[in-house]
Design a protein around this motif. Sequence first.
Motif, short mmCIF file in Angstrom:
data_model
loop_
_atom_site.label_atom_id
_atom_site.label_comp_id
_atom_site.label_asym_id
_atom_site.label_seq_id
_atom_site.Cartn_x
_atom_site.Cartn_y
_atom_site.Cartn_z
N MET A 1 9.92 70.75 56.19
CA MET A 1 9.32 70.66 57.50
C MET A 1 8.51 69.38 57.60
O MET A 1 7.72 69.07 56.73
CB MET A 1 8.43 71.90 57.72
CG MET A 1 7.91 72.01 59.09
SD MET A 1 7.20 73.67 59.26
CE MET A 1 6.32 73.41 60.74
N ILE A 2 8.73 68.65 58.67
CA ILE A 2 8.14 67.33 58.86
C ILE A 2 7.25 67.35 60.10
O ILE A 2 7.64 67.89 61.13
CB ILE A 2 9.25 66.27 59.07
CG1 ILE A 2 10.31 66.33 57.97
CG2 ILE A 2 8.67 64.88 59.26
CD1 ILE A 2 9.81 66.09 56.58
N SER A 3 6.07 66.71 60.01
CA SER A 3 5.21 66.55 61.17
C SER A 3 4.63 65.14 61.17
O SER A 3 4.15 64.67 60.14
CB SER A 3 4.04 67.54 61.15
OG SER A 3 4.49 68.86 61.18
N VAL A 59 13.64 59.51 59.64
CA VAL A 59 13.52 58.89 58.32
C VAL A 59 12.84 59.84 57.35
O VAL A 59 13.29 60.01 56.21
CB VAL A 59 12.79 57.53 58.41
CG1 VAL A 59 12.43 57.00 57.03
CG2 VAL A 59 13.62 56.51 59.18
N LEU A 60 11.76 60.49 57.77
CA LEU A 60 11.06 61.43 56.89
C LEU A 60 11.96 62.60 56.51
O LEU A 60 11.97 63.04 55.36
CB LEU A 60 9.78 61.93 57.54
CG LEU A 60 8.68 60.88 57.74
CD1 LEU A 60 7.49 61.48 58.48
CD2 LEU A 60 8.25 60.24 56.44
N ASN A 61 12.73 63.11 57.47
CA ASN A 61 13.70 64.16 57.16
C ASN A 61 14.73 63.68 56.14
O ASN A 61 15.10 64.42 55.22
CB ASN A 61 14.41 64.66 58.43
CG ASN A 61 13.63 65.73 59.14
OD1 ASN A 61 13.15 66.66 58.52
ND2 ASN A 61 13.50 65.59 60.45
N GLY A 62 15.19 62.46 56.30
CA GLY A 62 16.14 61.89 55.35
C GLY A 62 15.57 61.77 53.95
O GLY A 62 16.25 62.05 52.95
N ARG A 77 7.18 69.89 52.38
CA ARG A 77 6.34 69.75 53.56
C ARG A 77 5.78 68.34 53.58
O ARG A 77 5.17 67.90 52.59
CB ARG A 77 5.20 70.78 53.54
CG ARG A 77 4.23 70.67 54.69
CD ARG A 77 4.87 71.11 56.00
NE ARG A 77 3.87 71.32 57.04
CZ ARG A 77 3.92 70.70 58.22
NH1 ARG A 77 4.88 69.84 58.49
NH2 ARG A 77 2.99 70.94 59.11
N ILE A 78 6.01 67.62 54.68
CA ILE A 78 5.47 66.27 54.85
C ILE A 78 4.72 66.23 56.18
O ILE A 78 5.27 66.60 57.21
CB ILE A 78 6.57 65.20 54.85
CG1 ILE A 78 7.38 65.23 53.55
CG2 ILE A 78 5.95 63.81 55.08
CD1 ILE A 78 8.61 64.32 53.55
N ILE A 91 -4.63 61.14 55.57
CA ILE A 91 -3.61 60.39 56.29
C ILE A 91 -2.22 60.96 56.07
O ILE A 91 -1.39 60.93 56.98
CB ILE A 91 -3.68 58.89 55.90
CG1 ILE A 91 -2.79 58.04 56.76
CG2 ILE A 91 -3.36 58.68 54.44
CD1 ILE A 91 -2.99 56.55 56.55
N VAL A 92 -1.95 61.48 54.87
CA VAL A 92 -0.62 61.98 54.56
C VAL A 92 -0.70 63.16 53.60
O VAL A 92 -1.59 63.19 52.74
CB VAL A 92 0.28 60.86 53.97
CG1 VAL A 92 -0.26 60.33 52.66
CG2 VAL A 92 1.72 61.31 53.82
N LEU A 93 0.20 64.11 53.78
CA LEU A 93 0.33 65.23 52.87
C LEU A 93 1.80 65.36 52.48
O LEU A 93 2.67 65.30 53.35
CB LEU A 93 -0.13 66.54 53.52
CG LEU A 93 0.08 67.80 52.67
CD1 LEU A 93 -1.13 68.70 52.74
CD2 LEU A 93 1.33 68.55 53.09
#
Length: 157
Positions: A1-3, A59-62, A77-78, A91-93
């Motif tokens: 899962m990307i957000s 891109v994140l999904n890729g 999870r991103i 900033i990022v997880l």
Amino acid sequence: MISVQNEDFDFANEYQQLRKRSLQSGAIVMFVGLVRDFSDNTQVSSMTLEHYPGMTENVLNGIAQQAEQRWPLDGVRIIHRVGELHAADQIVLVGVSSAHRIAAYEASQFIMDILKTEAPFWKKESTQDNQGSSGERWVDAKNSDSQQAADWHTPKA
């Protein structure tokens, strides 16, 4: 899962959500990147992150899919924030679950290394030098980040 989002995220909640989706996992690795207050010996008062909506998520999904192809993962999870952020803001997880710790550690590092070099984010720092002068500057990719990403694409002997 990307957000990709402006809002902050709740680390404990994200951990619990990943854990619930991956009940058979034996390992969960969570990484959180923070905004630093110094960059290149200059004080950073804030950082503004811009992105290319739609393309960034693709891109994140890729990247997540590449990790899932390389390691036996149960969940990924991103979250990456955009907008204006200040020192010590999250900033990022990157969260990864797997049956085994080595896969979870390596996949987490892979995701961060590739994300830093391939995801379409642009960072602008608002700075203040030792004399009190302020300014803004776009942040270039670091050679060390590019080398880390390149190492993942180099076949191991």
